[in-house]
Motif scaffolding. Structure first.
Motif, PDB file in Angstrom:
ATOM      1  N   THR A 116     -18.287  -2.937 -23.965  1.00 17.79           N
ATOM      2  CA  THR A 116     -17.397  -3.104 -25.116  1.00 17.79           C
ATOM      3  C   THR A 116     -17.883  -2.304 -26.308  1.00 17.79           C
ATOM      4  O   THR A 116     -17.080  -1.790 -27.091  1.00 17.79           O
ATOM      5  CB  THR A 116     -17.286  -4.588 -25.511  1.00 17.79           C
ATOM      6  N   GLU A 117     -19.192  -2.185 -26.432  1.00 23.61           N
ATOM      7  CA  GLU A 117     -19.741  -1.438 -27.564  1.00 23.61           C
ATOM      8  C   GLU A 117     -19.482   0.058 -27.416  1.00 23.61           C
ATOM      9  O   GLU A 117     -18.923   0.698 -28.319  1.00 23.61           O
ATOM     10  CB  GLU A 117     -21.238  -1.709 -27.681  1.00 23.61           C
ATOM     11  N   VAL A 118     -19.890   0.642 -26.289  1.00 21.19           N
ATOM     12  CA  VAL A 118     -19.755   2.092 -26.160  1.00 21.19           C
ATOM     13  C   VAL A 118     -18.295   2.504 -26.043  1.00 21.19           C
ATOM     14  O   VAL A 118     -17.898   3.574 -26.550  1.00 21.19           O
ATOM     15  CB  VAL A 118     -20.594   2.636 -24.982  1.00 21.19           C
ATOM     16  N   GLU A 119     -17.476   1.683 -25.378  1.00 18.83           N
ATOM     17  CA  GLU A 119     -16.045   2.012 -25.295  1.00 18.83           C
ATOM     18  C   GLU A 119     -15.412   1.980 -26.677  1.00 18.83           C
ATOM     19  O   GLU A 119     -14.572   2.830 -27.012  1.00 18.83           O
ATOM     20  CB  GLU A 119     -15.336   1.033 -24.358  1.00 18.83           C
ATOM     21  N   SER A 120     -15.815   1.032 -27.509  1.00 19.28           N
ATOM     22  CA  SER A 120     -15.284   0.974 -28.877  1.00 19.28           C
ATOM     23  C   SER A 120     -15.724   2.199 -29.675  1.00 19.28           C
ATOM     24  O   SER A 120     -14.920   2.803 -30.388  1.00 19.28           O
ATOM     25  CB  SER A 120     -15.769  -0.309 -29.569  1.00 19.28           C
ATOM     26  N   PHE A 121     -16.987   2.581 -29.551  1.00 19.01           N
ATOM     27  CA  PHE A 121     -17.478   3.735 -30.300  1.00 19.01           C
ATOM     28  C   PHE A 121     -16.676   5.001 -29.976  1.00 19.01           C
ATOM     29  O   PHE A 121     -16.155   5.671 -30.871  1.00 19.01           O
ATOM     30  CB  PHE A 121     -18.961   3.980 -29.993  1.00 19.01           C
ATOM     31  N   VAL A 122     -16.576   5.321 -28.689  1.00 22.03           N
ATOM     32  CA  VAL A 122     -15.948   6.600 -28.350  1.00 22.03           C
ATOM     33  C   VAL A 122     -14.433   6.540 -28.514  1.00 22.03           C
ATOM     34  O   VAL A 122     -13.796   7.520 -28.942  1.00 22.03           O
ATOM     35  CB  VAL A 122     -16.349   7.041 -26.920  1.00 22.03           C
ATOM     36  N   SER A 123     -13.813   5.384 -28.246  1.00 27.86           N
ATOM     37  CA  SER A 123     -12.365   5.277 -28.383  1.00 27.86           C
ATOM     38  C   SER A 123     -11.934   5.378 -29.844  1.00 27.86           C
ATOM     39  O   SER A 123     -10.972   6.086 -30.175  1.00 27.86           O
ATOM     40  CB  SER A 123     -11.868   3.959 -27.785  1.00 27.86           C
ATOM     41  N   ILE A 124     -12.632   4.673 -30.713  1.00 29.73           N
ATOM     42  CA  ILE A 124     -12.241   4.682 -32.130  1.00 29.73           C
ATOM     43  C   ILE A 124     -12.520   6.041 -32.747  1.00 29.73           C
ATOM     44  O   ILE A 124     -11.719   6.545 -33.538  1.00 29.73           O
ATOM     45  CB  ILE A 124     -12.940   3.546 -32.902  1.00 29.73           C
ATOM     46  N   ALA A 125     -13.640   6.672 -32.394  1.00 28.78           N
ATOM     47  CA  ALA A 125     -13.913   8.008 -32.918  1.00 28.78           C
ATOM     48  C   ALA A 125     -12.789   8.970 -32.534  1.00 28.78           C
ATOM     49  O   ALA A 125     -12.305   9.754 -33.370  1.00 28.78           O
ATOM     50  CB  ALA A 125     -15.250   8.517 -32.383  1.00 28.78           C
ATOM     51  N   ARG A 126     -12.345   8.880 -31.285  1.00 25.17           N
ATOM     52  CA  ARG A 126     -11.287   9.776 -30.812  1.00 25.17           C
ATOM     53  C   ARG A 126      -9.953   9.458 -31.485  1.00 25.17           C
ATOM     54  O   ARG A 126      -9.248  10.366 -31.944  1.00 25.17           O
ATOM     55  CB  ARG A 126     -11.169   9.662 -29.300  1.00 25.17           C
ATOM     56  N   ARG A 127      -9.617   8.187 -31.573  1.00 20.99           N
ATOM     57  CA  ARG A 127      -8.337   7.803 -32.176  1.00 20.99           C
ATOM     58  C   ARG A 127      -8.305   8.083 -33.672  1.00 20.99           C
ATOM     59  O   ARG A 127      -7.240   8.279 -34.257  1.00 20.99           O
ATOM     60  CB  ARG A 127      -8.053   6.327 -31.897  1.00 20.99           C
ATOM     61  N   ALA A 128      -9.483   8.129 -34.289  1.00 17.75           N
ATOM     62  CA  ALA A 128      -9.541   8.419 -35.721  1.00 17.75           C
ATOM     63  C   ALA A 128      -9.473   9.913 -36.008  1.00 17.75           C
ATOM     64  O   ALA A 128      -9.382  10.310 -37.175  1.00 17.75           O
ATOM     65  CB  ALA A 128     -10.818   7.838 -36.316  1.00 17.75           C
ATOM     66  N   GLY A 129      -9.518  10.727 -34.959  1.00 24.37           N
ATOM     67  CA  GLY A 129      -9.334  12.155 -35.181  1.00 24.37           C
ATOM     68  C   GLY A 129     -10.455  13.055 -34.702  1.00 24.37           C
ATOM     69  O   GLY A 129     -10.358  14.279 -34.824  1.00 24.37           O
ATOM     70  N   LEU A 130     -11.547  12.488 -34.164  1.00 23.57           N
ATOM     71  CA  LEU A 130     -12.608  13.339 -33.645  1.00 23.57           C
ATOM     72  C   LEU A 130     -12.125  14.027 -32.371  1.00 23.57           C
ATOM     73  O   LEU A 130     -11.651  13.371 -31.444  1.00 23.57           O
ATOM     74  CB  LEU A 130     -13.857  12.509 -33.340  1.00 23.57           C
ATOM     75  N   ALA A 131     -12.242  15.337 -32.331  1.00 23.78           N
ATOM     76  CA  ALA A 131     -11.782  16.107 -31.173  1.00 23.78           C
ATOM     77  C   ALA A 131     -12.784  15.966 -30.034  1.00 23.78           C
ATOM     78  O   ALA A 131     -13.912  16.454 -30.106  1.00 23.78           O
ATOM     79  CB  ALA A 131     -11.619  17.577 -31.549  1.00 23.78           C
ATOM     80  N   LEU A 132     -12.367  15.259 -28.991  1.00 22.67           N
ATOM     81  CA  LEU A 132     -13.198  15.081 -27.807  1.00 22.67           C
ATOM     82  C   LEU A 132     -12.353  15.356 -26.573  1.00 22.67           C
ATOM     83  O   LEU A 132     -11.249  14.837 -26.447  1.00 22.67           O
ATOM     84  CB  LEU A 132     -13.731  13.645 -27.722  1.00 22.67           C
ATOM     85  N   THR A 133     -12.877  16.180 -25.677  1.00 20.75           N
ATOM     86  CA  THR A 133     -12.183  16.405 -24.417  1.00 20.75           C
ATOM     87  C   THR A 133     -12.435  15.210 -23.493  1.00 20.75           C
ATOM     88  O   THR A 133     -13.343  14.399 -23.718  1.00 20.75           O
ATOM     89  CB  THR A 133     -12.695  17.681 -23.736  1.00 20.75           C
ATOM     90  N   ASP A 134     -11.639  15.134 -22.432  1.00 20.55           N
ATOM     91  CA  ASP A 134     -11.854  14.076 -21.446  1.00 20.55           C
ATOM     92  C   ASP A 134     -13.246  14.187 -20.828  1.00 20.55           C
ATOM     93  O   ASP A 134     -13.907  13.169 -20.565  1.00 20.55           O
ATOM     94  CB  ASP A 134     -10.790  14.136 -20.352  1.00 20.55           C
TER      95      ASP A 134
END
Length: 283
Positions: A116-134
């Motif tokens: 839950t912690e790591v999924e929240s970190f990477v999901s929120i960063a991406r949804r907030a606009g950080l450009a991350l590829t799959d």
């Protein structure tokens, strides 16, 4: 002890790219809302933690631990992990439904908190606009298996890709439910006591100064960014537009935080890690 190594990750990692983002304050709160939905995990916290009376102290300790694992040297990260494992090994709790005693360091519970912690970190960063590829998202999950090992998990038993995380959530969802402790914790997370130094004088018993309203906004964004199944467990909180509104709020907050000078938004561990990396690059 090597005081000049780059730690478990380093400047070329996806982990450093993700954790560069101050918006992760929203991700940390989102992960707590998620974690509260696991009855045993919630019981473990409620029966072994003074989070209600020392909410901000616990937050600071948790943030320091995460920063140490991300930006500390390898020795510092491993020492932090040993201290955490030692503390968890002494803790027991009682299942709220069966009455059975269980260990807080049960691998199933540790895995739930980690995912839950790591999924929240990477999901929120991406949804907030950080450009991350799959591929970068998968790389982040794979890298974070090193953090999982610090708390005592077998890295091979921890989801290492986005698809594996989705499978894990699907498998664990039957165990999740809204309990009284989960509801009380969610309410506490949404409206915790604000440290008095950050508060304006209260009127008629209310503390609704700017820090309180700012925190309300962060909490609302974190709630709105929960997975739909988690929102349903919380009683269907939010409107159909909640996810979109939360994404827009997160993007706006990320832009606002980006305008803050780095010396104010980067912690001492992060600054020290960047200085070590610069010295090693120049050597």
């Amino acid at each position: 002890m090597d005081t000049e190594d780059l730690g478990l990750f380093g400047p070329g990692s996806v982990t450093w790219k993700v954790h560069e983002e101050p918006i992760l304050i929203v991700a940390g709160l989102r992960s707590l809302y998620l974690q509260a939905l696991h009855p045993r995990a919630m019981a473990g916290v409620a029966q072994n933690s003074a989070y209600r009376t020392d909410a901000w102290g616990r937050l600071v300790r948790t943030a320091t631990y995460v920063a140490t694992t991300i930006y500390g040297t390898t020795a510092e990260a491993e020492a932090a992990g040993r201290r955490l494992r030692t503390r968890h090994a002494r803790m027991r709790a009682t299942d709220p439904f069966t009455g059975a005693e269980f260990r807080v360091d049960d691998p199933e519970l540790l895995r739930w908190v980690h995912v839950t912690e790591v999924e929240s970190f990477v999901s929120i960063a991406r949804r907030a606009g950080l450009a991350l590829t799959d591929d970068e998202v998968d790389g982040y999950y794979t890298e974070q298996r090193r953090s999982a090992a610090l708390v005592g998990l077998d890295p091979d038993d921890v989801p290492g890709t986005a698809a594996e995380v989705a499978d894990y959530y699907r498998d664990v969802r039957p165990q999740l439910r809204m309990t009284r402790e989960a509801a009380e914790t969610a309410l506490f997370l949404t409206a915790p006591p604000i440290p008095w130094k950050l508060s304006l004088p209260a009127r008629v018993g209310l503390n609704l100064g700017p820090p309180r309203w700012a925190y309300f906004g962060i909490a609302a964004t974190a709630l709105g960014m929960l997975p739909p199944w988690a929102l349903r467990l919380y009683g269907g909180l939010g409107l159909p537009t909640t996810a979109l509104s939360a994404d827009l709020s997160a993007r706006a907050l990320r832009l606002a935080l980006a305008a803050v000078p780095r010396r104010y938004r980067e912690g001492p561990l992060q600054q020290a890690a960047k200085e070590r990396a610069a010295r090693l690059t120049a050597a």
